[in-house]
Motif scaffolding. Sequence first.
Motif, PDB file in Angstrom:
ATOM      1  N   ALA A 100     -13.886  -6.101   6.317  1.00  0.00           N
ATOM      2  CA  ALA A 100     -14.591  -5.732   5.047  1.00  0.00           C
ATOM      3  C   ALA A 100     -14.180  -4.067   4.966  1.00  0.00           C
ATOM      4  O   ALA A 100     -13.870  -3.682   3.674  1.00  0.00           O
ATOM      5  CB  ALA A 100     -16.066  -5.837   4.975  1.00  0.00           C
ATOM      6  N   LEU A 101     -14.175  -3.409   6.102  1.00  0.00           N
ATOM      7  CA  LEU A 101     -13.688  -1.898   5.846  1.00  0.00           C
ATOM      8  C   LEU A 101     -12.118  -1.782   5.368  1.00  0.00           C
ATOM      9  O   LEU A 101     -11.818  -1.055   4.644  1.00  0.00           O
ATOM     10  CB  LEU A 101     -13.850  -1.282   7.078  1.00  0.00           C
ATOM     11  N   VAL A 102     -11.532  -2.784   6.063  1.00  0.00           N
ATOM     12  CA  VAL A 102     -10.104  -2.728   5.677  1.00  0.00           C
ATOM     13  C   VAL A 102      -9.601  -2.801   4.236  1.00  0.00           C
ATOM     14  O   VAL A 102      -9.136  -2.399   3.540  1.00  0.00           O
ATOM     15  CB  VAL A 102      -9.263  -3.677   6.447  1.00  0.00           C
ATOM     16  N   GLU A 103     -10.708  -4.196   3.879  1.00  0.00           N
ATOM     17  CA  GLU A 103     -10.358  -4.228   2.237  1.00  0.00           C
ATOM     18  C   GLU A 103     -10.922  -3.392   1.394  1.00  0.00           C
ATOM     19  O   GLU A 103     -10.187  -2.989   0.351  1.00  0.00           O
ATOM     20  CB  GLU A 103     -11.296  -5.623   1.943  1.00  0.00           C
ATOM     21  N   ILE A 104     -11.842  -2.628   1.628  1.00  0.00           N
ATOM     22  CA  ILE A 104     -12.625  -1.567   0.771  1.00  0.00           C
ATOM     23  C   ILE A 104     -11.476  -0.452   0.686  1.00  0.00           C
ATOM     24  O   ILE A 104     -11.359   0.379  -0.355  1.00  0.00           O
ATOM     25  CB  ILE A 104     -14.049  -1.119   1.262  1.00  0.00           C
ATOM     26  N   SER A 105     -11.081  -0.047   1.995  1.00  0.00           N
ATOM     27  CA  SER A 105      -9.948   0.951   1.913  1.00  0.00           C
ATOM     28  C   SER A 105      -8.799   0.909   1.194  1.00  0.00           C
ATOM     29  O   SER A 105      -8.449   1.746   0.709  1.00  0.00           O
ATOM     30  CB  SER A 105      -9.555   1.163   3.533  1.00  0.00           C
ATOM     31  N   ALA A 106      -8.336  -0.429   1.401  1.00  0.00           N
ATOM     32  CA  ALA A 106      -7.027  -0.894   0.816  1.00  0.00           C
ATOM     33  C   ALA A 106      -7.387  -0.720  -1.002  1.00  0.00           C
ATOM     34  O   ALA A 106      -6.469  -0.247  -1.778  1.00  0.00           O
ATOM     35  CB  ALA A 106      -6.848  -2.287   0.995  1.00  0.00           C
ATOM     36  N   LYS A 107      -8.474  -1.057  -1.180  1.00  0.00           N
ATOM     37  CA  LYS A 107      -8.874  -1.324  -2.685  1.00  0.00           C
ATOM     38  C   LYS A 107      -8.921   0.395  -3.166  1.00  0.00           C
ATOM     39  O   LYS A 107      -8.266   0.606  -4.260  1.00  0.00           O
ATOM     40  CB  LYS A 107     -10.240  -1.682  -2.949  1.00  0.00           C
ATOM     41  N   LYS A 108      -9.406   1.308  -2.296  1.00  0.00           N
ATOM     42  CA  LYS A 108      -9.513   2.692  -2.887  1.00  0.00           C
ATOM     43  C   LYS A 108      -8.063   3.382  -2.694  1.00  0.00           C
ATOM     44  O   LYS A 108      -7.907   4.352  -3.467  1.00  0.00           O
ATOM     45  CB  LYS A 108     -10.327   3.331  -1.839  1.00  0.00           C
ATOM     46  N   LEU A 109      -7.343   3.108  -1.963  1.00  0.00           N
ATOM     47  CA  LEU A 109      -6.053   3.567  -1.738  1.00  0.00           C
ATOM     48  C   LEU A 109      -4.916   2.829  -2.658  1.00  0.00           C
ATOM     49  O   LEU A 109      -4.117   3.839  -3.412  1.00  0.00           O
ATOM     50  CB  LEU A 109      -5.428   3.209  -0.482  1.00  0.00           C
ATOM     51  N   TRP A 110      -4.880   1.459  -2.709  1.00  0.00           N
ATOM     52  CA  TRP A 110      -3.802   0.889  -3.603  1.00  0.00           C
ATOM     53  C   TRP A 110      -4.440   0.130  -4.767  1.00  0.00           C
ATOM     54  O   TRP A 110      -3.624  -0.506  -5.462  1.00  0.00           O
ATOM     55  CB  TRP A 110      -3.235  -0.031  -2.711  1.00  0.00           C
ATOM     56  N   GLY A 111      -5.912   0.219  -4.906  1.00  0.00           N
ATOM     57  CA  GLY A 111      -6.267  -0.638  -6.065  1.00  0.00           C
ATOM     58  C   GLY A 111      -6.281  -2.251  -5.926  1.00  0.00           C
ATOM     59  O   GLY A 111      -6.382  -2.532  -4.464  1.00  0.00           O
ATOM     60  N   GLN A 112      -6.424  -2.955  -6.710  1.00  0.00           N
ATOM     61  CA  GLN A 112      -6.775  -4.503  -6.679  1.00  0.00           C
ATOM     62  C   GLN A 112      -5.549  -5.152  -6.209  1.00  0.00           C
ATOM     63  O   GLN A 112      -5.581  -6.164  -5.172  1.00  0.00           O
ATOM     64  CB  GLN A 112      -6.863  -4.972  -7.850  1.00  0.00           C
ATOM     65  N   THR A 113      -4.341  -4.518  -6.109  1.00  0.00           N
ATOM     66  CA  THR A 113      -2.994  -5.291  -5.732  1.00  0.00           C
ATOM     67  C   THR A 113      -3.126  -5.070  -4.283  1.00  0.00           C
ATOM     68  O   THR A 113      -2.712  -6.000  -3.341  1.00  0.00           O
ATOM     69  CB  THR A 113      -1.773  -4.688  -6.264  1.00  0.00           C
ATOM     70  N   GLY A 114      -3.391  -3.870  -3.935  1.00  0.00           N
ATOM     71  CA  GLY A 114      -3.406  -3.501  -2.284  1.00  0.00           C
ATOM     72  C   GLY A 114      -4.804  -4.262  -1.622  1.00  0.00           C
ATOM     73  O   GLY A 114      -4.558  -4.633  -0.580  1.00  0.00           O
ATOM     74  N   LYS A 115      -5.659  -4.452  -2.355  1.00  0.00           N
ATOM     75  CA  LYS A 115      -6.903  -5.173  -1.811  1.00  0.00           C
ATOM     76  C   LYS A 115      -6.422  -6.822  -1.389  1.00  0.00           C
ATOM     77  O   LYS A 115      -6.675  -7.190  -0.225  1.00  0.00           O
ATOM     78  CB  LYS A 115      -7.957  -5.145  -2.787  1.00  0.00           C
ATOM     79  N   TRP A 116      -6.070  -7.228  -2.449  1.00  0.00           N
ATOM     80  CA  TRP A 116      -5.604  -8.599  -2.300  1.00  0.00           C
ATOM     81  C   TRP A 116      -4.428  -8.777  -1.193  1.00  0.00           C
ATOM     82  O   TRP A 116      -4.446 -10.131  -0.505  1.00  0.00           O
ATOM     83  CB  TRP A 116      -5.213  -9.251  -3.502  1.00  0.00           C
ATOM     84  N   PHE A 117      -3.534  -7.845  -1.263  1.00  0.00           N
ATOM     85  CA  PHE A 117      -2.528  -7.947  -0.146  1.00  0.00           C
ATOM     86  C   PHE A 117      -3.044  -7.984   1.122  1.00  0.00           C
ATOM     87  O   PHE A 117      -2.682  -8.913   2.029  1.00  0.00           O
ATOM     88  CB  PHE A 117      -1.533  -7.022  -0.385  1.00  0.00           C
ATOM     89  N   MET A 118      -4.005  -7.159   1.467  1.00  0.00           N
ATOM     90  CA  MET A 118      -4.788  -7.037   2.576  1.00  0.00           C
ATOM     91  C   MET A 118      -5.587  -8.325   3.064  1.00  0.00           C
ATOM     92  O   MET A 118      -5.575  -8.512   4.274  1.00  0.00           O
ATOM     93  CB  MET A 118      -5.446  -5.613   2.972  1.00  0.00           C
ATOM     94  N   ILE A 119      -6.189  -8.785   2.019  1.00  0.00           N
ATOM     95  CA  ILE A 119      -6.984  -9.966   2.219  1.00  0.00           C
ATOM     96  C   ILE A 119      -6.065 -11.034   2.999  1.00  0.00           C
ATOM     97  O   ILE A 119      -6.313 -11.716   3.842  1.00  0.00           O
ATOM     98  CB  ILE A 119      -7.657 -10.459   0.972  1.00  0.00           C
ATOM     99  N   VAL A 120      -4.928 -11.047   2.067  1.00  0.00           N
ATOM    100  CA  VAL A 120      -3.916 -12.389   2.598  1.00  0.00           C
ATOM    101  C   VAL A 120      -3.584 -11.685   3.965  1.00  0.00           C
ATOM    102  O   VAL A 120      -3.204 -12.949   4.737  1.00  0.00           O
ATOM    103  CB  VAL A 120      -2.924 -12.354   1.660  1.00  0.00           C
ATOM    104  N   VAL A 121      -3.339 -10.777   4.252  1.00  0.00           N
ATOM    105  CA  VAL A 121      -2.491 -10.375   5.778  1.00  0.00           C
ATOM    106  C   VAL A 121      -3.608 -10.818   6.643  1.00  0.00           C
ATOM    107  O   VAL A 121      -3.311 -11.417   7.779  1.00  0.00           O
ATOM    108  CB  VAL A 121      -2.105  -8.898   5.739  1.00  0.00           C
ATOM    109  N   VAL A 122      -4.728 -10.304   6.366  1.00  0.00           N
ATOM    110  CA  VAL A 122      -6.017 -10.411   7.531  1.00  0.00           C
ATOM    111  C   VAL A 122      -6.236 -11.960   7.372  1.00  0.00           C
ATOM    112  O   VAL A 122      -6.347 -12.527   8.870  1.00  0.00           O
ATOM    113  CB  VAL A 122      -7.164  -9.584   7.134  1.00  0.00           C
ATOM    114  N   GLN A 123      -6.143 -12.670   6.677  1.00  0.00           N
ATOM    115  CA  GLN A 123      -6.519 -14.166   6.697  1.00  0.00           C
ATOM    116  C   GLN A 123      -5.615 -14.818   7.211  1.00  0.00           C
ATOM    117  O   GLN A 123      -5.841 -15.829   8.103  1.00  0.00           O
ATOM    118  CB  GLN A 123      -6.959 -14.849   5.444  1.00  0.00           C
TER     119      GLN A 123
END
Length: 313
Positions: A100-123
């Motif tokens: 969850a921390l990774v997802e929030i951090s990615a969203k703050k740094l790179w927006g929705q695209t970064g958030k979903w990219f990290m979600i896919v990588v983590v899963q």
Amino acid sequence: MVLDVINSSVLKIIEPYRKWIIENPQLLCEIENMVHCLPYFTAGHFNNSTFVSELLYSTSNLIVLFNDLLMCNEKCVNLKFSQFETKIKIWLTVVEYTEALVEISAKKLWGQTGKWFMIVVVQLFKTVLRLMLIHIYKERITKSPPIQPLNREKLNNSHSEKLGEGFKLKRSGTINNDNLNRSPVLEKNLILAETLYVLKPLFHLGCTSVAGEKCWPPWLLSLAIDLFSLKIVNDQTKNTSFSKEEEKEFFRRRVALLLYMLKSPFYDKYSRIRIYAILTALSNTVPLTRFLTEPIKKYLPHWQSTYFYLWSS
């Protein structure tokens, strides 16, 4: 030994701390519980409270994991399992505590695209490692998290506490678990159920990419997979016995079905209004409950948007 994965030179540096936590398990537990409470008191009180809450939550869990591994190294001297399997479980536990921390951090740094990219990588990372536990190390049920917090009091009184399934006794070399009376058909069914459960996040992400983030098809698909995997397990209970750890995980998954009421779109259309109405009624009618209900009402949107994604296993 569990802490073979940690460099010996590092262990020498932290030796005084290791001795202290081993000698003071009760005090350590009280301190950890106090730290666990900190994220709930930071919600909405200052800027970036969501990020700070997640940081505190992840840090507190990682501290508990680190302390458990140190205590395990000292107390469970007669237990060990594959070092690579240990690494898999440690990495999975770390990821579950920090995703969850990774997802929030990615969203703050790179927006929705970064958030979903990290979600896919983590899963993808979690799914591959869990499939390895199932198909290579023959775990019938993958726990969440894979390394459960230790029972400190019991560990302090006994040098032979079982940390989980698959541990191997040094002297006898036998597997210390309850997976008895196995049959090829039974094992095949259990592997199918667990594989479906582990692949559920990827199925959900794929369906979400087609149907949309807060639409019914991903919600229904995820629920169907959960129900189907649990039904397969329930059908096998007459033919086999499950360990206490497996039973505990099955119970957690059954209870987790209730969380579908907090997942979109069900939450948006049905649950949200009723939950806030109940919290408001409790706050107005029951003395002192306002101190509990108001933080929940303030923090609930964050909980719902951060923790109740359907891809989590």
